[in-house]
Motif scaffolding. Structure first.
Motif, PDB file in Angstrom:
ATOM      1  N   LEU A 113     -19.967  39.667  12.295  1.00 38.36           N
ATOM      2  CA  LEU A 113     -19.374  38.329  12.335  1.00 38.36           C
ATOM      3  C   LEU A 113     -18.167  38.270  13.273  1.00 38.36           C
ATOM      4  O   LEU A 113     -18.003  37.307  14.032  1.00 38.36           O
ATOM      5  CB  LEU A 113     -18.969  37.901  10.926  1.00 38.36           C
ATOM      6  CG  LEU A 113     -20.123  37.701   9.941  1.00 38.36           C
ATOM      7  CD1 LEU A 113     -19.584  37.436   8.546  1.00 38.36           C
ATOM      8  CD2 LEU A 113     -21.038  36.561  10.384  1.00 38.36           C
ATOM      9  N   ALA A 114     -17.320  39.286  13.240  1.00 39.16           N
ATOM     10  CA  ALA A 114     -16.150  39.300  14.119  1.00 39.16           C
ATOM     11  C   ALA A 114     -16.569  39.384  15.578  1.00 39.16           C
ATOM     12  O   ALA A 114     -15.949  38.757  16.452  1.00 39.16           O
ATOM     13  CB  ALA A 114     -15.234  40.463  13.749  1.00 39.16           C
ATOM     14  N   ALA A 115     -17.615  40.156  15.848  1.00 38.77           N
ATOM     15  CA  ALA A 115     -18.116  40.235  17.223  1.00 38.77           C
ATOM     16  C   ALA A 115     -18.611  38.869  17.689  1.00 38.77           C
ATOM     17  O   ALA A 115     -18.337  38.438  18.816  1.00 38.77           O
ATOM     18  CB  ALA A 115     -19.224  41.274  17.318  1.00 38.77           C
ATOM     19  N   ASP A 126     -28.124  32.912   6.869  1.00 40.41           N
ATOM     20  CA  ASP A 126     -28.446  31.950   7.930  1.00 40.41           C
ATOM     21  C   ASP A 126     -28.958  32.763   9.114  1.00 40.41           C
ATOM     22  O   ASP A 126     -28.196  33.567   9.670  1.00 40.41           O
ATOM     23  CB  ASP A 126     -27.214  31.138   8.338  1.00 40.41           C
ATOM     24  CG  ASP A 126     -27.542  29.993   9.285  1.00 40.41           C
ATOM     25  OD1 ASP A 126     -28.352  30.188  10.212  1.00 40.41           O
ATOM     26  OD2 ASP A 126     -26.989  28.894   9.099  1.00 40.41           O
ATOM     27  N   PRO A 127     -30.225  32.596   9.522  1.00 41.03           N
ATOM     28  CA  PRO A 127     -30.779  33.425  10.606  1.00 41.03           C
ATOM     29  C   PRO A 127     -29.958  33.386  11.886  1.00 41.03           C
ATOM     30  O   PRO A 127     -29.950  34.359  12.655  1.00 41.03           O
ATOM     31  CB  PRO A 127     -32.178  32.825  10.825  1.00 41.03           C
ATOM     32  CG  PRO A 127     -32.547  32.247   9.498  1.00 41.03           C
ATOM     33  CD  PRO A 127     -31.251  31.714   8.944  1.00 41.03           C
ATOM     34  N   ARG A 128     -29.223  32.307  12.127  1.00 42.47           N
ATOM     35  CA  ARG A 128     -28.432  32.191  13.355  1.00 42.47           C
ATOM     36  C   ARG A 128     -27.315  33.224  13.424  1.00 42.47           C
ATOM     37  O   ARG A 128     -26.806  33.521  14.526  1.00 42.47           O
ATOM     38  CB  ARG A 128     -27.839  30.784  13.457  1.00 42.47           C
ATOM     39  CG  ARG A 128     -28.864  29.684  13.651  1.00 42.47           C
ATOM     40  CD  ARG A 128     -28.214  28.311  13.614  1.00 42.47           C
ATOM     41  NE  ARG A 128     -27.658  28.007  12.282  1.00 42.47           N
ATOM     42  CZ  ARG A 128     -26.959  26.901  12.008  1.00 42.47           C
ATOM     43  NH1 ARG A 128     -26.706  26.022  12.967  1.00 42.47           N
ATOM     44  NH2 ARG A 128     -26.501  26.696  10.774  1.00 42.47           N
ATOM     45  N   LEU A 129     -26.932  33.786  12.296  1.00 41.20           N
ATOM     46  CA  LEU A 129     -25.824  34.737  12.282  1.00 41.20           C
ATOM     47  C   LEU A 129     -26.156  36.042  13.001  1.00 41.20           C
ATOM     48  O   LEU A 129     -25.251  36.809  13.329  1.00 41.20           O
ATOM     49  CB  LEU A 129     -25.386  35.028  10.849  1.00 41.20           C
ATOM     50  CG  LEU A 129     -24.741  33.861  10.100  1.00 41.20           C
ATOM     51  CD1 LEU A 129     -24.453  34.234   8.654  1.00 41.20           C
ATOM     52  CD2 LEU A 129     -23.460  33.403  10.801  1.00 41.20           C
ATOM     53  N   LEU A 130     -27.438  36.309  13.253  1.00 41.48           N
ATOM     54  CA  LEU A 130     -27.825  37.525  13.989  1.00 41.48           C
ATOM     55  C   LEU A 130     -28.366  37.224  15.372  1.00 41.48           C
ATOM     56  O   LEU A 130     -28.928  38.111  16.030  1.00 41.48           O
ATOM     57  CB  LEU A 130     -28.877  38.324  13.198  1.00 41.48           C
ATOM     58  CG  LEU A 130     -28.456  38.949  11.875  1.00 41.48           C
ATOM     59  CD1 LEU A 130     -29.509  39.953  11.408  1.00 41.48           C
ATOM     60  CD2 LEU A 130     -27.091  39.613  11.957  1.00 41.48           C
ATOM     61  N   ASP A 131     -28.192  36.003  15.865  1.00 39.09           N
ATOM     62  CA  ASP A 131     -28.730  35.665  17.182  1.00 39.09           C
ATOM     63  C   ASP A 131     -28.137  36.515  18.290  1.00 39.09           C
ATOM     64  O   ASP A 131     -28.784  36.726  19.329  1.00 39.09           O
ATOM     65  CB  ASP A 131     -28.486  34.184  17.491  1.00 39.09           C
ATOM     66  CG  ASP A 131     -29.437  33.256  16.767  1.00 39.09           C
ATOM     67  OD1 ASP A 131     -30.403  33.742  16.148  1.00 39.09           O
ATOM     68  OD2 ASP A 131     -29.205  32.032  16.817  1.00 39.09           O
ATOM     69  N   HIS A 132     -26.915  36.995  18.123  1.00 41.92           N
ATOM     70  CA  HIS A 132     -26.247  37.777  19.165  1.00 41.92           C
ATOM     71  C   HIS A 132     -26.501  39.278  19.022  1.00 41.92           C
ATOM     72  O   HIS A 132     -25.862  40.076  19.726  1.00 41.92           O
ATOM     73  CB  HIS A 132     -24.740  37.515  19.140  1.00 41.92           C
ATOM     74  CG  HIS A 132     -24.076  37.970  17.872  1.00 41.92           C
ATOM     75  ND1 HIS A 132     -24.463  37.555  16.618  1.00 41.92           N
ATOM     76  CD2 HIS A 132     -23.027  38.822  17.660  1.00 41.92           C
ATOM     77  CE1 HIS A 132     -23.705  38.107  15.708  1.00 41.92           C
ATOM     78  NE2 HIS A 132     -22.840  38.895  16.311  1.00 41.92           N
ATOM     79  N   CYS A 133     -27.422  39.657  18.140  1.00 45.79           N
ATOM     80  CA  CYS A 133     -27.666  41.075  17.841  1.00 45.79           C
ATOM     81  C   CYS A 133     -28.999  41.551  18.412  1.00 45.79           C
ATOM     82  O   CYS A 133     -30.037  40.915  18.223  1.00 45.79           O
ATOM     83  CB  CYS A 133     -27.676  41.313  16.334  1.00 45.79           C
ATOM     84  SG  CYS A 133     -26.094  41.006  15.525  1.00 45.79           S
ATOM     85  N   LEU A 134     -28.954  42.693  19.071  1.00 47.74           N
ATOM     86  CA  LEU A 134     -30.137  43.462  19.421  1.00 47.74           C
ATOM     87  C   LEU A 134     -30.309  44.563  18.387  1.00 47.74           C
ATOM     88  O   LEU A 134     -29.340  45.010  17.770  1.00 47.74           O
ATOM     89  CB  LEU A 134     -29.973  44.102  20.802  1.00 47.74           C
ATOM     90  CG  LEU A 134     -29.840  43.177  22.005  1.00 47.74           C
ATOM     91  CD1 LEU A 134     -29.358  43.965  23.216  1.00 47.74           C
ATOM     92  CD2 LEU A 134     -31.162  42.484  22.299  1.00 47.74           C
ATOM     93  N   VAL A 135     -31.534  45.028  18.222  1.00 48.77           N
ATOM     94  CA  VAL A 135     -31.800  46.216  17.406  1.00 48.77           C
ATOM     95  C   VAL A 135     -32.098  47.360  18.363  1.00 48.77           C
ATOM     96  O   VAL A 135     -33.006  47.259  19.196  1.00 48.77           O
ATOM     97  CB  VAL A 135     -32.969  45.990  16.430  1.00 48.77           C
ATOM     98  CG1 VAL A 135     -33.269  47.263  15.646  1.00 48.77           C
ATOM     99  CG2 VAL A 135     -32.635  44.844  15.474  1.00 48.77           C
ATOM    100  N   GLY A 136     -31.315  48.425  18.264  1.00 46.38           N
ATOM    101  CA  GLY A 136     -31.388  49.490  19.246  1.00 46.38           C
ATOM    102  C   GLY A 136     -32.703  50.228  19.273  1.00 46.38           C
ATOM    103  O   GLY A 136     -33.210  50.581  20.343  1.00 46.38           O
TER     104      GLY A 136
END
Length: 341
Positions: free
Chosen positions: A243-245, A270-280
């Motif tokens: 969230l801070a990122a 809320d699915p939008r909370l991971l929109d900025h995340c990639l899975v390595g």
């Protein structure tokens, strides 16, 4: 005056947080896509490297994304569920591995060094494991919020990308419990060997998770409540860091099953909370592929890794650096004097 996002003071505040956080920059993504089309290569010929460059552009808000500072955070916690015999190793190993990280002797140290990430390891009250979730909530709301806000506070606001990982004896059981509660399905489908549990050990994991789901049935449907009831301090800290990122406009690379399962509590909120995340990477833990389907996330790598520590995220960082090197360093057709046909 707008209320600051951090510290978060109530778990229920997570439900409305997506509206207050920055969204992707579509203009930057379009500009990055246009640049890709002008580079000296057939359209789409770099495959996912092109997609990764566009992803970084939309979350950094520039058509020329860069990685000068890559921050890697590994959060460590201990778990009361170990009282149910779900792990073949004693919880003392968590602190021993933290010491190994700090001494530079773990895999994540080498991978961060090789791929240009600055590693910090944050131990979260290791001497006081969370409660056994078959007997009580793993954390009170206050304990969960404390860990979440510690995770948020650890994020370097000037970083260009954030890598997240974890360490904690028993946390593969926690990850399976979280995903079972968040997404349902057969508990056994979420359970894997973790640090080396045999068939009997995996059966104990399933029994413990079934008992935890029954005890905390009233939390089902409320993802932040599930995080407190079944999660651990490192899982809450991962959520806080994610969230801070997002608030700082920093894209994130999640590690494998345990890290992604922690962040899944945000997705279920809320699915939008991971929109900025990639899975390595796609972990060899069997529950991870099922989880990736639920999250609609495609991993950067598939290397059959299952170490944790952020190791898969660190390897993926090298791929993303390669994507940006091509995106920013290649000549356009015009610059190179090459005919586009």
């Amino acid at each position: 005056m707008t209320k600051p996002l951090f510290p978060i003071t109530k778990l229920s505040d997570l439900h409305g947080l997506a509206e207050a956080l920055p969204a992707a920059d579509a203009t930057a993504a379009d500009a990055a896509r246009a640049r890709q089309a002008s580079l000296t290569k057939p359209p789409g010929s770099l495959g996912r490297l092109e997609e990764l460059a566009e992803f970084m552009a939309m979350w950094q808000g520039t058509d020329r994304p860069k990685i000068d500072t890559a921050q890697a955070l590994v959060f460590a916690g201990n778990h009361g569920i170990c009282a149910q015999g779900v792990n073949p190793y004693p919880q003392e190993v968590t602190a021993q591995m933290v010491a190994n990280f700090e001494a530079g002797g773990a895999a994540i140290n080498q991978l961060c060094r090789a791929n240009g990430a600055e590693l910090s390891v944050i131990a979260l009250n290791l001497e006081n494991p969370t409660a056994d979730f078959t007997q009580a909530p793993a954390m009170s709301e206050a304990e969960c919020l404390e860990a979440l806000n510690k995770g948020a506070a650890a994020v370097d606001q000037s970083a260009d990308i954030l890598l997240l990982g974890e360490m904690g004896i028993g946390n593969s059981t926690v990850a399976a419990a979280l995903t079972s509660a968040l997404f349902g399905g057969d508990v056994a489908g979420w359970v894997g060997p973790g640090t080396g549990s045999d068939a009997d050990g995996q059966t104990r994991k399933c029994r413990a998770i079934d008992a935890g789901l029954a005890r905390h049935a009233d939390a089902i449907g409320d993802a932040p409540a599930i995080l407190a009831a079944l999660g651990g301090r490192e899982q809450a800290a991962i959520c806080g860091a994610v969230l801070a990122a997002r608030a700082a406009g920093i894209p994130v690379i999640l590690d494998g099953f345990i890290c992604t399962a922690a962040a899944a509590a945000l997705f279920a909120t809320d699915p939008r909370l991971l929109d900025h995340c990639l899975v390595g990477h796609a972990s060899a833990e069997p529950g991870h592929r099922l989880l990736l389907e639920k999250l609609n996330k495609r991993p950067v790598l598939e290397f059959d890794m299952r170490l944790g520590e952020g190791s898969g995220a660190a390897v993926a960082l090298g791929i993303i650096r390669s994507a940006l090197a091509c995106h920013n360093g290649m000549a356009t057709f015009g610059e190179a004097g090459v005919s586009e046909g």
